[in-house]
Design a protein around this motif. Structure first.
Motif, short mmCIF file in Angstrom:
data_model
loop_
_atom_site.label_atom_id
_atom_site.label_comp_id
_atom_site.label_asym_id
_atom_site.label_seq_id
_atom_site.Cartn_x
_atom_site.Cartn_y
_atom_site.Cartn_z
N ALA A 292 68.08 -5.67 17.45
CA ALA A 292 68.78 -5.30 18.68
C ALA A 292 67.85 -4.59 19.66
CB ALA A 292 69.98 -4.40 18.34
N VAL A 293 67.00 -3.73 19.16
CA VAL A 293 66.08 -2.97 20.02
C VAL A 293 65.10 -3.91 20.72
CG1 VAL A 293 64.17 -1.31 20.03
CG2 VAL A 293 66.26 -0.81 18.73
N PHE A 294 64.49 -4.81 19.97
CA PHE A 294 63.47 -5.68 20.57
C PHE A 294 64.08 -6.77 21.44
CE2 PHE A 294 60.92 -3.72 17.20
CZ PHE A 294 59.86 -3.28 17.97
N LEU A 295 65.31 -7.19 21.14
CA LEU A 295 65.99 -8.12 22.03
C LEU A 295 66.31 -7.45 23.37
CD1 LEU A 295 68.37 -9.88 19.48
CD2 LEU A 295 66.54 -10.98 20.79
N SER A 296 66.68 -6.18 23.32
CA SER A 296 66.91 -5.44 24.56
C SER A 296 65.63 -5.32 25.37
CB SER A 296 67.45 -4.04 24.24
OG SER A 296 68.69 -4.10 23.60
N LEU A 297 64.52 -5.13 24.67
CA LEU A 297 63.23 -4.96 25.34
C LEU A 297 62.82 -6.21 26.11
CD1 LEU A 297 60.87 -2.99 25.75
CD2 LEU A 297 59.84 -3.91 23.66
N LEU A 298 63.27 -7.38 25.63
CA LEU A 298 62.92 -8.63 26.31
C LEU A 298 63.56 -8.74 27.69
CD1 LEU A 298 63.07 -11.24 23.40
CD2 LEU A 298 61.06 -10.18 24.42
N SER A 299 64.52 -7.90 27.98
CA SER A 299 65.17 -7.92 29.30
C SER A 299 64.30 -7.27 30.37
CB SER A 299 66.52 -7.21 29.24
OG SER A 299 66.33 -5.81 29.00
N VAL A 300 63.22 -6.62 29.94
CA VAL A 300 62.32 -5.90 30.85
C VAL A 300 61.11 -6.78 31.16
CG1 VAL A 300 60.92 -3.83 31.18
CG2 VAL A 300 63.06 -3.71 29.86
N ARG A 301 60.70 -6.83 32.40
CA ARG A 301 59.49 -7.57 32.76
C ARG A 301 58.28 -6.85 32.18
NH1 ARG A 301 59.62 -12.69 35.10
NH2 ARG A 301 57.50 -12.21 35.75
N LEU A 302 57.58 -7.52 31.28
CA LEU A 302 56.45 -6.92 30.60
C LEU A 302 55.17 -7.66 30.97
CD1 LEU A 302 58.07 -6.65 27.04
CD2 LEU A 302 57.62 -4.73 28.57
N PRO A 303 54.02 -6.98 30.87
CA PRO A 303 52.76 -7.71 31.03
C PRO A 303 52.64 -8.75 29.92
CG PRO A 303 52.38 -5.49 30.20
CD PRO A 303 53.81 -5.55 30.62
N SER A 304 51.80 -9.76 30.14
CA SER A 304 51.73 -10.91 29.25
C SER A 304 51.56 -10.53 27.78
CB SER A 304 50.56 -11.82 29.67
OG SER A 304 50.49 -12.95 28.83
N PHE A 305 50.62 -9.65 27.49
CA PHE A 305 50.38 -9.26 26.09
C PHE A 305 51.60 -8.56 25.51
CE2 PHE A 305 48.97 -6.12 22.92
CZ PHE A 305 48.38 -6.98 22.00
N GLY A 306 52.18 -7.66 26.28
CA GLY A 306 53.35 -6.93 25.81
C GLY A 306 54.53 -7.84 25.56
N LEU A 307 54.68 -8.87 26.40
CA LEU A 307 55.77 -9.81 26.22
C LEU A 307 55.63 -10.57 24.91
CD1 LEU A 307 58.25 -11.34 27.30
CD2 LEU A 307 56.66 -12.89 28.47
N TYR A 308 54.42 -11.06 24.62
CA TYR A 308 54.21 -11.80 23.38
C TYR A 308 54.43 -10.91 22.15
CZ TYR A 308 52.67 -16.16 25.49
OH TYR A 308 52.65 -17.35 26.18
N VAL A 309 54.02 -9.65 22.25
CA VAL A 309 54.25 -8.72 21.14
C VAL A 309 55.74 -8.50 20.93
CG1 VAL A 309 53.98 -6.33 20.37
CG2 VAL A 309 52.03 -7.55 21.37
N ALA A 310 56.48 -8.33 22.04
CA ALA A 310 57.92 -8.10 21.94
C ALA A 310 58.64 -9.31 21.36
CB ALA A 310 58.49 -7.75 23.31
N VAL A 311 58.24 -10.51 21.78
CA VAL A 311 58.86 -11.73 21.25
C VAL A 311 58.52 -11.91 19.77
CG1 VAL A 311 58.83 -14.27 21.37
CG2 VAL A 311 58.99 -12.92 23.46
N PHE A 312 57.27 -11.64 19.41
CA PHE A 312 56.87 -11.71 18.00
C PHE A 312 57.72 -10.78 17.15
CE2 PHE A 312 54.47 -10.05 14.41
CZ PHE A 312 53.99 -11.20 13.80
N LEU A 313 57.91 -9.54 17.62
CA LEU A 313 58.68 -8.56 16.85
C LEU A 313 60.16 -8.90 16.84
CD1 LEU A 313 56.85 -5.29 17.92
CD2 LEU A 313 56.80 -6.40 15.68
N ALA A 314 60.66 -9.50 17.93
CA ALA A 314 62.05 -9.96 17.93
C ALA A 314 62.23 -11.02 16.84
CB ALA A 314 62.42 -10.52 19.29
#
Length: 403
Positions: A292-314
């Motif tokens: 739930a936490v990392f899915l919520s985080l995907l709603s935020v515009r992240l820099p490219s590296f941060g986005l891939y990390v968040a998707v990986f953790l989701a």
């Protein structure tokens, strides 16, 4: 009675291979549908394609309910061989489909076998797991599901341009020509089933889900399985399109889908290890909360590296949260109706598998999939955690073949 070591050594690889074929089915329809729609095969429309997808999932739901229950009556070995034989035969026949109606019917019939494959394979692996490692056995076998999905996507790229879409179903069914004979020769029956004085009636194994103080746990498992598979199918179906709606290029969106599934495989390996040491109930709750936490985080515009990390953790937490539910079930119900418990939870979960793509599609149609889609998926993850918390099931180490 000590197990035959050579027989036990065959259980995990044979069941893993069966689950890999289940992973093939997860992706194969999405692989061939663009070709069917582009070439106007049978006059197929997006609406008809959606109906075919839905009836296949309906077959999987009914198969999980029926074969999961039959497994506790006729044995794990016979049920798994029957399931693999059935879905492979009907998958091969899909290649000969003369119409959309026949294609949909064959997808439904293949789904019956596929639905029964997963709970039966998990039950057998759980009962042959070495002492204290049943959660790891469950999550390990589920890596086959994602490996099968990835291999099928790659196979579609290599096969369809030269051989056409029908070849995908022939190739998908072909491994059964080797797998079924190997199962007939080497796959053992679980000792817990062999040691029963007599096989119970199907009505008894179903009623056992609600007696002996297990009613609350059964409902909790059903709710958690529904939520877990809603996330798995919703994200696998719509993540690229949601990210494209958020402004990312299509290539990046597809790369994010791959990252999500790589995270899933790693998460499965880690989740089983953690659950065997920290406890399966605590781990399942924690995995749903983290999802739930990392899915919520995907709603935020992240820099490219941060986005891939968040998707990986989701992916790391979302996919293995659902599998930990299966591991928890395997350590809650007695051997007499363990496969039934898994089958019914997986069957109810298939309703979530149907609902996930529908939810994502509705949000996309409304133009609010980004960011509200991720908020909605995060709420689903949180509800999974609430269900397991409220269930208060007591996990014990299942009867298995020894350490």
């Amino acid at each position: 009675m000590p197990p035959d070591t050579s027989a036990r050594n065959w259980v995990l690889p044979l069941c893993w291979a069966a689950v890999l074929l289940d992973g093939f089915d997860l992706v194969v329809l999405g692989t061939v549908l663009p070709v069917l729609l582009r070439d106007h095969v049978w006059g197929l429309t997006p609406g008809t394609a959606s109906a075919i997808s839905t009836v296949g999932l309906l077959g999987m739901m009914l198969g999980a309910l029926a074969i999961g229950t039959v497994t506790d009556v006729i044995g794990r070995r016979k049920a798994l061989i029957l399931a693999v034989t059935a879905f492979s035969a009907f998958t091969a026949l899909c290649a000969l489909s003369p119409s959309a109606w026949v294609f949909g019917l064959l997808r439904f019939l293949a789904g019956l076998g596929l639905g029964g494959c997963l709970p039966t394979a998990i039950t057998l692996v759980t009962e042959y797991a070495r002492g204290g490692k049943s959660s790891s056995a469950t999550t390990t076998i589920m890596t086959g599901y994602h490996v099968g999905a990835v291999l099928t996507a790659l196979l579609g790229i290599a096969v369809i341009p030269g051989l056409g879409w029908r070849a995908m179903f022939v190739i998908g069914a072909a491994p059964a020509l080797l797998l079924v004979p190997l199962m007939l020769k080497y796959l053992p029956e679980s000792l817990s089933f062999q040691e029963r004085a007599k096989a119970p009636a199907s009505r008894e194994v179903v009623s056992g889900l609600f007696s002996g103080g297990r009613l609350r746990a059964t409902i909790a498992f059903w709710v958690a399985s529904f939520m877990g598979l809603l996330l798995v199918y919703g994200l696998n179906t719509w993540l690229p399109e949601i990210m494209r709606q958020a402004g990312y290029p299509l290539g990046a969106a597809l790369s994010l889908l791959l990252t999500l599934n790589v995270g899933a495989v790693v998460g499965l390996l880690v989740a089983g290890f953690v659950a065997d040491r920290a406890g399966v109930r605590r781990s399942t709750i924690g995995w749903f909360v983290a999802a739930a936490v990392f899915l919520s985080l995907l709603s935020v515009r992240l820099p490219s590296f941060g986005l891939y990390v968040a998707v990986f953790l989701a992916g790391f937490f979302v996919f293995s949260a659902q599998v930990l539910v299966y591991a928890y079930i395997g350590r809650t119900y007695p051997a007499a109706n363990r496969a039934t418990g898994l089958g019914w939870a997986a069957g109810v979960g298939r309703i979530g598998a149907i609902s996930g793509p529908l939810l994502g599609g509705a949000l996309l149609t409304a133009g609010i999939a980004y960011p509200w889609g991720f908020y909605a998926f995060a709420v689903v993850g949180a509800l999974g955690a609430v269900a397991i918390t409220a269930g208060r099931a007591k996990a014990t180490e299942p009867a298995h073949a020894g350490s």
